[in-house]
Scaffold this motif. Structure first.
Motif, PDB file in Angstrom:
ATOM      1  N   ASP A   1      -8.184-109.508  17.808  1.00 44.92           N
ATOM      2  CA  ASP A   1      -9.042-108.400  18.233  1.00 44.92           C
ATOM      3  C   ASP A   1      -9.754-107.778  17.039  1.00 44.92           C
ATOM      4  OD1 ASP A   1      -8.165-108.721  20.871  1.00 44.92           O
ATOM      5  OD2 ASP A   1      -6.508-107.320  20.600  1.00 44.92           O
ATOM      6  N   LEU A   2      -9.020-107.577  15.980  1.00 47.74           N
ATOM      7  CA  LEU A   2      -9.597-106.949  14.789  1.00 47.74           C
ATOM      8  C   LEU A   2     -10.644-107.850  14.138  1.00 47.74           C
ATOM      9  CD1 LEU A   2      -9.218-104.224  13.453  1.00 47.74           C
ATOM     10  CD2 LEU A   2      -7.536-105.262  11.910  1.00 47.74           C
ATOM     11  N   SER A   3     -10.443-109.154  14.280  1.00 51.39           N
ATOM     12  CA  SER A   3     -11.377-110.096  13.654  1.00 51.39           C
ATOM     13  C   SER A   3     -12.721-110.151  14.371  1.00 51.39           C
ATOM     14  CB  SER A   3     -10.759-111.497  13.626  1.00 51.39           C
ATOM     15  OG  SER A   3     -10.686-112.052  14.936  1.00 51.39           O
ATOM     16  N   LEU A   4     -12.830-109.488  15.528  1.00 51.79           N
ATOM     17  CA  LEU A   4     -14.113-109.448  16.222  1.00 51.79           C
ATOM     18  C   LEU A   4     -15.169-108.706  15.404  1.00 51.79           C
ATOM     19  CD1 LEU A   4     -12.881-108.584  19.839  1.00 51.79           C
ATOM     20  CD2 LEU A   4     -13.678-110.807  19.015  1.00 51.79           C
ATOM     21  N   LEU A   5     -14.728-107.843  14.491  1.00 52.68           N
ATOM     22  CA  LEU A   5     -15.650-107.011  13.714  1.00 52.68           C
ATOM     23  C   LEU A   5     -15.985-107.649  12.371  1.00 52.68           C
ATOM     24  CD1 LEU A   5     -13.962-103.575  14.405  1.00 52.68           C
ATOM     25  CD2 LEU A   5     -16.275-104.206  15.091  1.00 52.68           C
TER      26      LEU A   5
ATOM     27  N   GLY B   1     -21.883 -91.387  20.517  1.00 53.24           N
ATOM     28  CA  GLY B   1     -22.595 -92.404  21.287  1.00 53.24           C
ATOM     29  C   GLY B   1     -22.478 -93.776  20.654  1.00 53.24           C
ATOM     30  N   THR B   2     -22.612 -93.822  19.335  1.00 55.78           N
ATOM     31  CA  THR B   2     -22.488 -95.085  18.614  1.00 55.78           C
ATOM     32  C   THR B   2     -21.069 -95.634  18.722  1.00 55.78           C
ATOM     33  OG1 THR B   2     -24.205 -94.367  17.058  1.00 55.78           O
ATOM     34  CG2 THR B   2     -22.783 -96.186  16.359  1.00 55.78           C
ATOM     35  N   LEU B   3     -20.083 -94.752  18.571  1.00 54.08           N
ATOM     36  CA  LEU B   3     -18.687 -95.182  18.700  1.00 54.08           C
ATOM     37  C   LEU B   3     -18.400 -95.688  20.110  1.00 54.08           C
ATOM     38  CD1 LEU B   3     -16.972 -92.280  16.730  1.00 54.08           C
ATOM     39  CD2 LEU B   3     -17.151 -94.666  15.990  1.00 54.08           C
ATOM     40  N   ASP B   4     -18.979 -95.037  21.091  1.00 55.06           N
ATOM     41  CA  ASP B   4     -18.809 -95.463  22.477  1.00 55.06           C
ATOM     42  C   ASP B   4     -19.313 -96.888  22.667  1.00 55.06           C
ATOM     43  OD1 ASP B   4     -18.404 -95.206  25.356  1.00 55.06           O
ATOM     44  OD2 ASP B   4     -20.574 -94.986  25.481  1.00 55.06           O
ATOM     45  N   GLU B   5     -20.498 -97.171  22.155  1.00 55.80           N
ATOM     46  CA  GLU B   5     -21.067 -98.508  22.288  1.00 55.80           C
ATOM     47  C   GLU B   5     -20.225 -99.535  21.529  1.00 55.80           C
ATOM     48  OE1 GLU B   5     -23.179 -99.015  24.395  1.00 55.80           O
ATOM     49  OE2 GLU B   5     -24.311 -97.164  24.685  1.00 55.80           O
ATOM     50  N   LEU B   6     -19.721 -99.154  20.356  1.00 53.15           N
ATOM     51  CA  LEU B   6     -18.881-100.047  19.571  1.00 53.15           C
ATOM     52  C   LEU B   6     -17.640-100.461  20.356  1.00 53.15           C
ATOM     53  CD1 LEU B   6     -17.723-101.453  17.051  1.00 53.15           C
ATOM     54  CD2 LEU B   6     -16.984 -99.185  16.243  1.00 53.15           C
ATOM     55  N   PHE B   7     -16.880 -99.484  20.829  1.00 51.74           N
ATOM     56  CA  PHE B   7     -15.620 -99.801  21.494  1.00 51.74           C
ATOM     57  C   PHE B   7     -15.839-100.398  22.880  1.00 51.74           C
ATOM     58  CE2 PHE B   7     -14.004 -96.755  18.302  1.00 51.74           C
ATOM     59  CZ  PHE B   7     -13.036 -97.572  17.746  1.00 51.74           C
ATOM     60  N   ASP B   8     -16.937-100.045  23.515  1.00 52.78           N
ATOM     61  CA  ASP B   8     -17.252-100.649  24.802  1.00 52.78           C
ATOM     62  C   ASP B   8     -17.489-102.145  24.633  1.00 52.78           C
ATOM     63  OD1 ASP B   8     -17.727-100.432  27.602  1.00 52.78           O
ATOM     64  OD2 ASP B   8     -19.867-100.513  27.255  1.00 52.78           O
TER      65      ASP B   8
ATOM     66  N   MET C   1     -27.983-103.034  30.109  1.00 56.16           N
ATOM     67  CA  MET C   1     -29.152-103.673  29.499  1.00 56.16           C
ATOM     68  C   MET C   1     -28.888-103.997  28.019  1.00 56.16           C
ATOM     69  SD  MET C   1     -30.886-103.750  32.196  1.00 56.16           S
ATOM     70  CE  MET C   1     -30.363-102.977  33.740  1.00 56.16           C
ATOM     71  N   PHE C   2     -28.216-103.088  27.331  1.00 55.00           N
ATOM     72  CA  PHE C   2     -27.887-103.335  25.928  1.00 55.00           C
ATOM     73  C   PHE C   2     -27.074-104.622  25.774  1.00 55.00           C
ATOM     74  CE2 PHE C   2     -27.877 -98.510  24.919  1.00 55.00           C
ATOM     75  CZ  PHE C   2     -29.218 -98.544  24.563  1.00 55.00           C
ATOM     76  N   VAL C   3     -26.149-104.822  26.700  1.00 58.02           N
ATOM     77  CA  VAL C   3     -25.232-105.965  26.595  1.00 58.02           C
ATOM     78  C   VAL C   3     -25.852-107.237  27.145  1.00 58.02           C
ATOM     79  CG1 VAL C   3     -23.033-106.883  27.416  1.00 58.02           C
ATOM     80  CG2 VAL C   3     -23.183-104.503  26.671  1.00 58.02           C
ATOM     81  N   LYS C   4     -26.461-107.140  28.304  1.00 52.56           N
ATOM     82  CA  LYS C   4     -26.935-108.335  29.023  1.00 52.56           C
ATOM     83  C   LYS C   4     -27.950-109.137  28.223  1.00 52.56           C
ATOM     84  CE  LYS C   4     -29.095-109.692  33.422  1.00 52.56           C
ATOM     85  NZ  LYS C   4     -28.111-110.744  33.747  1.00 52.56           N
ATOM     86  N   TYR C   5     -28.810-108.465  27.487  1.00 56.43           N
ATOM     87  CA  TYR C   5     -29.912-109.162  26.828  1.00 56.43           C
ATOM     88  C   TYR C   5     -29.702-109.333  25.325  1.00 56.43           C
ATOM     89  CZ  TYR C   5     -32.048-108.581  31.338  1.00 56.43           C
ATOM     90  OH  TYR C   5     -32.296-108.649  32.692  1.00 56.43           O
ATOM     91  N   ALA C   6     -28.505-109.108  24.831  1.00 53.35           N
ATOM     92  CA  ALA C   6     -28.240-109.154  23.392  1.00 53.35           C
ATOM     93  C   ALA C   6     -27.528-110.433  22.995  1.00 53.35           C
ATOM     94  CB  ALA C   6     -27.409-107.950  22.972  1.00 53.35           C
TER      95      ALA C   6
ATOM     96  N   LEU D   1     -15.170-105.279  26.196  1.00 57.33           N
ATOM     97  CA  LEU D   1     -15.729-106.332  27.039  1.00 57.33           C
ATOM     98  C   LEU D   1     -15.417-107.719  26.486  1.00 57.33           C
ATOM     99  CD1 LEU D   1     -19.206-104.760  27.894  1.00 57.33           C
ATOM    100  CD2 LEU D   1     -17.300-105.105  29.470  1.00 57.33           C
ATOM    101  N   ILE D   2     -15.494-107.868  25.164  1.00 55.72           N
ATOM    102  CA  ILE D   2     -15.188-109.163  24.545  1.00 55.72           C
ATOM    103  C   ILE D   2     -13.687-109.447  24.635  1.00 55.72           C
ATOM    104  CG2 ILE D   2     -15.189-110.464  22.386  1.00 55.72           C
ATOM    105  CD1 ILE D   2     -17.712-108.856  21.593  1.00 55.72           C
ATOM    106  N   GLN D   3     -12.876-108.451  24.306  1.00 56.34           N
ATOM    107  CA  GLN D   3     -11.423-108.620  24.297  1.00 56.34           C
ATOM    108  C   GLN D   3     -10.883-109.005  25.672  1.00 56.34           C
ATOM    109  OE1 GLN D   3      -8.934-105.199  24.620  1.00 56.34           O
ATOM    110  NE2 GLN D   3      -7.692-105.767  22.857  1.00 56.34           N
ATOM    111  N   THR D   4     -11.458-108.422  26.718  1.00 50.79           N
ATOM    112  CA  THR D   4     -10.971-108.659  28.072  1.00 50.79           C
ATOM    113  C   THR D   4     -11.644-109.846  28.754  1.00 50.79           C
ATOM    114  OG1 THR D   4     -12.571-107.028  28.916  1.00 50.79           O
ATOM    115  CG2 THR D   4     -10.334-106.247  28.437  1.00 50.79           C
ATOM    116  N   GLY D   5     -12.516-110.548  28.037  1.00 46.69           N
ATOM    117  CA  GLY D   5     -13.147-111.732  28.590  1.00 46.69           C
ATOM    118  C   GLY D   5     -14.284-111.460  29.541  1.00 46.69           C
TER     119      GLY D   5
END
Length: 267
Positions: free
Chosen positions: A232-236, A181-188, A165-170, A192-196
């Motif tokens: 990849d690093l430029s995503l941030l 938890g925050t780090l988990d969401e960050l790297f998750d 839900m966090f991803v689908k509607y953002a 998802l973006i890196q792998t397309g």
């Protein structure tokens, strides 16, 4: 003899797409002589069935359906992550509150984990800015109730359903200082973006002092060793300015919503 045409072992039972031989059933401590109809009609203690994986699968599906149904009318939203331990009135709390308000004023709903701390601050700011304040709460060993600034709240048992839900509607992720938890969401989100698996959208880190060490390590160690690329690093994006947070996200939104010349001609 072709394996596909070999007769089934005597006593083999089928269950939907699954075929179990008596030998396999014995190794799994399963009764292959019982049909699915027998199992369905057999009366057993409710708790026995509710602890099985098929029942869990139904609960998981139900959570997805409830989440999709609740959030179906959310069109433009930003998910804000951060620590549940941030104290009300602290500089970090007020920063998250300002970001929530400015996002609402820019036309975004704000989605958080629905709990206290930074999540509460972002929901609070969103409500103050006239936006839709959304909380996706999670069942934890310690009780975590939805904060009082949530207008639309959804309760989840499973982390992975909530994450969807966090991803689908953002339209973007805003990530303030937080813990595992925050780090988990960050790297998750980055994975998802890196792998397309997810379209490229802004991932904005707020708090240069807090995040600088992580970014330096990613650059000098992870990038240096070839585990990630410069792209990849430029995503941030990193900032301390709430106005810059909103500018990054609205710039992306406006560019995405502006058709190219070719697209305009096709229309």
């Amino acid at each position: 003899m072709d394996e596909r045409t070999r007769p089934a072992d005597p006593g083999t039972r089928r269950s939907g797409r699954t075929r179990v031989t008596p030998t396999g059933a014995a190794r799994m401590d399963r009764d292959a002589s019982t049909t699915e109809d027998e199992k369905l009609l057999e009366r057993r203690r409710a708790q026995d069935f509710q602890e099985t994986d098929p029942w869990r699968a139904m609960r998981i599906l139900a959570e997805f359906v409830e989440g999709f149904d609740a959030l179906a009318d959310v069109h433009q939203a930003v998910t804000v992550f951060g620590s549940a331990r941030t104290e009300e009135g602290s500089p970090l709390y007020e920063l998250a509150r300002v970001i929530g308000r400015k996002l609402a004023e820019a036309g975004f709903a704000v989605i958080t984990g629905g709990g206290p701390g930074t999540m509460e601050a972002a929901n609070r700011g969103c409500r103050e800015g006239g936006g839709l304040s959304i909380g996706c709460n999670i069942e934890l060993p310690m009780e975590q109730a939805l904060n009082r600034y949530v207008d639309l709240g959804v309760e989840f048992r499973y982390f992975f359903v909530r994450k969807t839900m966090f991803v689908k509607y953002a339209e973007a992720f805003v990530i303030l200082p937080g813990g595992f938890g925050t780090l988990d969401e960050l790297f998750d989100s980055l994975t998802l973006i890196q792998t397309g698996k997810l379209r490229h959208f802004p991932v904005v880190l707020v708090g240069s002092v807090y995040w600088r060490g992580l970014l330096d390590w990613a650059r000098t160690t992870v990038l240096h060793d070839g585990a990630i690329s410069d792209a990849d690093l430029s995503l941030l994006k990193l900032t301390d300015d709430p106005d810059e947070v909103v500018r990054i996200i609205t710039t992306y939104r406006d560019a995405r919503d502006t058709p190219t010349v070719a697209e305009g001609e096709l229309r």
